[in-house]
Each structure stands twice: as structure tokens, then as C-alpha cells.
Design a protein around this motif. Structure first.
Motif, PDB file in Angstrom:
ATOM      1  N   SER A  89       0.841  -1.207   0.000  1.00 24.76           N
ATOM      2  CA  SER A  89       0.000   0.000   0.000  1.00 24.76           C
ATOM      3  C   SER A  89       0.870   1.250   0.000  1.00 24.76           C
ATOM      4  N   HIS A  90       1.955   1.190   0.758  1.00 28.64           N
ATOM      5  CA  HIS A  90       2.926   2.281   0.818  1.00 28.64           C
ATOM      6  C   HIS A  90       4.148   1.720   1.530  1.00 28.64           C
ATOM      7  N   LEU A  91       5.253   2.439   1.446  1.00 30.27           N
ATOM      8  CA  LEU A  91       6.525   1.840   1.877  1.00 30.27           C
ATOM      9  C   LEU A  91       6.958   2.262   3.279  1.00 30.27           C
ATOM     10  N   HIS A  92       6.049   2.798   4.085  1.00 33.36           N
ATOM     11  CA  HIS A  92       6.428   3.121   5.472  1.00 33.36           C
ATOM     12  C   HIS A  92       7.003   1.892   6.155  1.00 33.36           C
ATOM     13  N   LEU A  93       7.871   2.150   7.133  1.00 39.86           N
ATOM     14  CA  LEU A  93       8.678   1.051   7.672  1.00 39.86           C
ATOM     15  C   LEU A  93       7.876  -0.044   8.352  1.00 39.86           C
ATOM     16  N   ASP A  94       6.664   0.271   8.820  1.00 45.03           N
ATOM     17  CA  ASP A  94       5.874  -0.778   9.478  1.00 45.03           C
ATOM     18  C   ASP A  94       5.044  -1.601   8.482  1.00 45.03           C
ATOM     19  N   HIS A  95       5.086  -1.248   7.214  1.00 45.95           N
ATOM     20  CA  HIS A  95       4.324  -1.994   6.206  1.00 45.95           C
ATOM     21  C   HIS A  95       5.221  -2.759   5.238  1.00 45.95           C
ATOM     22  N   ALA A  96       6.454  -2.268   5.075  1.00 44.09           N
ATOM     23  CA  ALA A  96       7.329  -2.823   4.033  1.00 44.09           C
ATOM     24  C   ALA A  96       8.466  -3.676   4.586  1.00 44.09           C
ATOM     25  N   GLY A 168      -2.256  10.857   0.537  1.00 44.99           N
ATOM     26  CA  GLY A 168      -2.357  11.783   1.657  1.00 44.99           C
ATOM     27  C   GLY A 168      -1.506  11.297   2.804  1.00 44.99           C
ATOM     28  N   HIS A 169      -1.799  10.096   3.288  1.00 40.68           N
ATOM     29  CA  HIS A 169      -0.986   9.533   4.368  1.00 40.68           C
ATOM     30  C   HIS A 169       0.468   9.394   3.907  1.00 40.68           C
ATOM     31  N   SER A 170       0.631   8.984   2.671  1.00 42.71           N
ATOM     32  CA  SER A 170       1.941   9.057   2.014  1.00 42.71           C
ATOM     33  C   SER A 170       1.675   9.519   0.584  1.00 42.71           C
ATOM     34  N   SER A 189      -5.579   0.157   4.421  1.00 43.99           N
ATOM     35  CA  SER A 189      -4.263   0.441   4.988  1.00 43.99           C
ATOM     36  C   SER A 189      -4.340   1.752   5.770  1.00 43.99           C
ATOM     37  N   ASP A 190      -3.367   2.626   5.637  1.00 44.91           N
ATOM     38  CA  ASP A 190      -3.329   3.813   6.502  1.00 44.91           C
ATOM     39  C   ASP A 190      -4.150   4.986   5.960  1.00 44.91           C
ATOM     40  N   ALA A 191      -4.905   4.771   4.891  1.00 45.35           N
ATOM     41  CA  ALA A 191      -5.896   5.783   4.504  1.00 45.35           C
ATOM     42  C   ALA A 191      -7.115   5.696   5.420  1.00 45.35           C
TER      43      ALA A 191
HETATM   44 ZN   LIG Z   1       1.972   4.489   7.113  1.00 50.95          ZN
END
Ligand SMILES: [Zn+2]
Length: 242
Positions: A89-96, A168-170, A189-191
Motif C-alpha cells: 500500500s505504501h513503503l512506510h517502515l511498518d508496512h514494508a 495523503g498519508h503518504s 491500509s493507513d488511509a
Molecule cells: Zn503508514
């Protein structure tokens, strides 16, 4: 075709009452197993970077490898090498973080997220997570729609899988919709806010602060109760593995 909704990390962020999680999905498809997001990976537990140490400290994250996608996949009776595709969904460290546990998998991503992160990584990203040079598949909008949302259908998957950019979130954040029988799971995800409580986000808050897409998603599920929401951080009681 089974869809598992799994928790890769227990979190209890300081200054909140949250007892939450980092959500990812494992989907059986005609193209093998598909992971949707990965949580944090084995290396994040065994050899965490400074940034990951801070994250785990502030979120009071659970320890141990048994919740990593790599281990949960096996606990469910699958083989990690049968994960052929990851949708991120996005590459933030808690998802990737789990990307490097499946270096053979194709990694599907919305192109805006890829371009942004590779050009200007911020402290929310951990470049070590893609140090192994994944086989990226970057997706662009081409005019397709999922309900009223601009979206991209990932070709050739049964059940149907759609990438839905909700930025927006990323800068290139995308949610993922998976056909589930007669209905859908929308992994926002984080949306989506914590525990997918779009009903708790007032319109003014969404407009000026966070969760800009919550009002639209709330309208979608009101009109289409066959759409089930799953957020990137659900409450612990939600899970099959907790
Ligand atoms: Zn995130």
C-alpha cells in the motif's frame, strides 16, 4: 480461495489507549499466494536499524519472530516460496519490513509512491527494506474505476484485486480491494483510521487534518454494505491469530 487477515505486530503506542496491530493480508489466488503489505520483517527483529528501534520503542511493539509474515505463512500451512506477488500500500517502515523475507516475489506498487520514495526518502521509510532490489511492478492510473474511485485492476488475478490510490498519508498511498465472494474486502491500509472507524472521523477533521478519504469511504460502505473495511492498524480482538 481463502483470504487471511493477519496481525504482524502488537502495538501499544505511548499516550494512547490503543492495543493495536499492524495488519497484512494473505490471499490465495490463481497466481499463487499474494501478500498485501508485509508488516515488519525478520531482520527488523533480529538486526533492527536505529530507526526501527525507535519505532518499536515508541509503539511499544511486541517482540519475537512468530508474527512475521514469513512465520505466519508457514504456521498456516503454506510455503514462503509460494508467495509470488506482494502488493504494497505504501513503503512506510511498518508496512514494508517483510519485503526482504520474500526476495523472489514481484512487488506491486502505485508508481507515485515508488517515484516519491526513491527520490526523497524520509524518516518514515527504511531503505534497507528494499536493499535486495525487488522485482518492482509499478502501476499507473489508466481511467478504470472501482465503484466511484479511480483505480487500477491488477490483470489476471482471480479473485479480482484492485489498487485504489488514496493519497495523503503518504504521497503515493494506495488501498487494495479484493473480491470476496459476493462482496469485497477493502484493505484501506493507513488511509483508514485505527480499526477502520470511518464513522468516528468528522468531515471537518478529515478536511483539515487527517483521514481525508474517510467521508467518501463512509458513503461507500453505507451504500454498499457488501464492502468490508480493514485498516492498516486494527484492534487486537479483530484477528484470527490473536
Ligand atoms: Zn503508514
Amino acid at each position: 480461495m481463502t483470504i487471511h487477515i493477519l496481525n504482524s505486530l502488537k502495538i501499544k503506542p505511548y499516550l494512547t489507549f490503543i492495543k493495536g496491530s499492524v495488519t497484512f493480508l494473505l490471499v490465495e489466488t490463481n497466481q499463487g499466494l499474494v501478500l498485501i503489505d508485509t508488516g515488519i520483517g525478520r531482520r527488523d527483529h533480529l538486526h533492527p536499524t536505529q530507526r526501527m528501534r525507535y519505532y518499536k520503542y515508541f509503539y511499544r511493539a511486541s517482540k519475537g519472530l512468530e508474527r512475521t509474515a514469513f512465520h505466519l505463512v508457514q504456521k498456516l500451512g503454506y510455503r514462503p516460496e509460494d508467495i509470488h506477488h506482494i502488493i504494497i500500500s505504501h513503503l512506510h517502515l511498518d508496512h514494508a519490513g517483510g519485503l526482504s523475507d520474500f526476495p523472489w516475489a514481484k512487488v506491486h506498487i502505485y508508481k507515485e509512491e515508488y517515484d516519491h520514495v526513491m527520490a526523497r526518502p524520509s524518516w518514515k521509510y527504511e531503505p534497507e527494506h528494499w536493499e535486495h532490489k525487488p522485482d518492482w511492478v509499478q502501476h499507473k492510473l489508466t481511467g478504470e474505476k472501482w465503484f466511484d474511485f479511480d483505480a487500477i485492476q491488477l490483470k489476471g488475478f482471480d479473485p479480482e484485486i484492485w489498487l485504489i490510490p488514496l493519497i495523503g498519508h503518504s504521497p503515493g498511498h494506495a488501498s487494495v480491494a479484493i473480491r470476496d465472494g459476493e462482496g469485497w474486502i477493502l484493505y484501506g491500509s493507513d488511509a483508514l483510521p485505527y480499526n477502520a472507524r470511518v464513522d468516528l472521523v468528522p468531515r471537518w477533521f478529515a478536511r483539515y487534518f487527517m483521514y481525508h478519504h474517510a467521508p467518501c469511504i463512509r458513503e461507500l460502505v453505507a451504500a454498499h454494505p457488501e464492502v468490508r473495511l480493514v485498516a492498516g492498524h486494527m484492534a487486537l480482538r479483530f484477528y484470527e491469530n490473536d
